[in-house]
Design an enzyme around this catalytic site. Structure first.
Site, PDB file in Angstrom:
ATOM      1  N   CYS A 184      -0.526   4.108   2.206  1.00  0.00           N
ATOM      2  CA  CYS A 184      -0.348   3.921   3.652  1.00  0.00           C
ATOM      3  C   CYS A 184       1.106   4.177   4.063  1.00  0.00           C
ATOM      4  O   CYS A 184       1.368   4.824   5.072  1.00  0.00           O
ATOM      5  CB  CYS A 184      -0.716   2.499   4.077  1.00  0.00           C
ATOM      6  SG  CYS A 184      -2.170   1.832   3.268  1.00  0.00           S
ATOM      7  N   ASP A 185       2.050   3.641   3.306  1.00  0.00           N
ATOM      8  CA  ASP A 185       3.438   3.597   3.786  1.00  0.00           C
ATOM      9  C   ASP A 185       4.424   4.473   3.026  1.00  0.00           C
ATOM     10  O   ASP A 185       5.540   4.684   3.508  1.00  0.00           O
ATOM     11  CB  ASP A 185       3.930   2.135   3.759  1.00  0.00           C
ATOM     12  CG  ASP A 185       3.110   1.275   4.704  1.00  0.00           C
ATOM     13  OD1 ASP A 185       2.733   1.788   5.772  1.00  0.00           O
ATOM     14  OD2 ASP A 185       2.827   0.118   4.372  1.00  0.00           O
ATOM     15  N   CYS A 234       0.843  -1.205   0.000  1.00  0.00           N
ATOM     16  CA  CYS A 234       0.000   0.000   0.000  1.00  0.00           C
ATOM     17  C   CYS A 234       0.874   1.250   0.000  1.00  0.00           C
ATOM     18  O   CYS A 234       1.403   1.647   1.041  1.00  0.00           O
ATOM     19  CB  CYS A 234      -0.923  -0.005   1.212  1.00  0.00           C
ATOM     20  SG  CYS A 234      -1.957   1.465   1.305  1.00  0.00           S
TER      21      CYS A 234
END
Ligand SMILES: Cc1cc2nc3c(=O)[nH]c(=O)nc-3n(C[C@H](O)[C@H](O)[C@H](O)COP(=O)(O)OP(=O)(O)OC[C@H]3O[C@@H](n4cnc5c(N)ncnc54)[C@H](O)[C@@H]3O)c2cc1C
Length: 304
Positions: free
Chosen positions: A134-135, A131
């Site tokens: 997300c990261d 992701c």
């Protein structure tokens, strides 16, 4: 409580189905094992959702969720492990809760395919991530790698250049498998370096964190090490249908086969979105499927 329709999965397919089912006056329960919005939560930006030239995935997810809630759909956390045909149909979650419905829409989407190479599992969350939204921000001014040459891989590579000092894109074939507009954007980006005809063979580790990726030339079999602090594989997806296997509604790849009204061969059990055997897996086609499934159910129940 027996619902007219139980929707498994609150991605765009499930949420669209909820809007149509509620507007048709049906009682609706949506079960999801994660955050509502599904894969839209993992998508940095969409440029192909009609009406929005550009929209952040999590924002669209939130808007669709609010829309479904506005019409009175009920939503609960639930990790579905079993569904059973019958009157009523039963949906069982991993905590043992059983819900009853007159019909079911399976909209559980897909899960990311793993690279299947040494250290991938151990380093997930320690530099290996599926992701970018997300990261990606954790790797500001650091080099990263994206694995894959399709639309998702190149879109997410482009997004990662906002943070990373450099994005290496590792492509198994000698061409991209992406739309021209997406491929052109990636190749024009000076922070992206593409490595064609390369496959990942090992995640390199130091101090229990990712320190790079070993890649192999698929023609000469020569190997080289790229030193990156994060690896984002986008190499394909597999359907989430384990709980439906016994019903005999999946094809060899595990995707659910439906007719054009989204009904499976089991009356009253429908499927919508990426979980279906179909040509194009996108947000717009997922919402299309959800709408048709709900509308078909409305007709089916009115006739019953
Ligand atoms: C990185 C990336 C970028 C993308 N970019 C774009 C783009 O730019 N434009 C575009 O149109 N599409 C894009 N897509 C594709 C798009 O996100 C999907 O086609 C779409 O989200 C499919 O919707 P869905 O509702 O079928 O499934 P999903 O969005 O996958 O939702 C499925 C839901 O089911 C839930 N679920 C799964 N298993 C269970 C279970 N056992 N019990 C309960 N709930 C369960 C999940 O938690 C999830 O919320 C992208 C996808 C990815 C991964």
């Amino acid at each position: 409580m027996r619902y007219d329709v139980i929707i498994l999965g609150a991605g765009p397919a499930g949420l669209s189905a909820a809007v149509y089912a509620r507007r048709a006056g049906l009682t609706v329960l949506i079960l999801d094992a994660g955050a509502p919005g599904g894969k839209m939560n993992l998508t940095a930006e969409l440029e192909n959702w009609p009406g929005d030239q550009k929209v952040a995935g999590p924002e669209l997810a939130y808007r669709m969720y609010e829309h479904a809630m506005h019409f009175g759909a009920e939503q609960k956390y639930g990790n579905v492990t079993k569904i059973e045909d019958g009157e009523p149909k039963k949906v069982t979650c991993d905590d043992g809760t059983v819900y009853e419905g007159r019909t079911i829409i399976i909209a559980t989407g897909t899960k990311e395919r793993k690279m299947g190479i040494p250290n991938e599992t151990e380093m997930t969350g320690r530099g290996v991530s599926y992701c970018a939204v997300c990261d990606g921000p954790f790797f500001r001014d650091e080099p990263v790698a994206v694995i894959g040459g399709g639309n998702s891989a190149l879109q997410e590579a482009d997004y990662l250049t906002r943070f990373a000092s450099k994005v290496h894109v590792i492509v198994r074939r000698n061409v991209f498998r992406a739309d021209k507009i997406v491929a052109d954007k990636a190749t024009d980006n000076p922070k992206i370096e593409v490595h064609f005809l390369r496959k990942p063979v090992e995640v390199l580790v130091e101090d229990n964190k990712v320190k790079g990726i070993r890649i192999e030339n698929s023609e000469t079999h020569e190997q080289e090490d790229l030193f990156v602090n994060a690896i984002f594989p986008f190499i394909g997806l597999d359907p989430v249908t384990d709980f439906a296997k016994d019903l005999g509604i999946c094809n060899e790849q595990g995707y659910i086969v439906t007719d054009e009204n989204m009904q499976t061969k089991v009356p009253g059990i429908y499927a919508a979105g990426d979980v279906r055997a179909k040509f194009l897996r996108q947000v717009v086609t997922a919402t299309n499927d959800g709408a048709i499934a709900a509308q078909s159910i409305s007709h089916h129940l009115n006739e019953a």
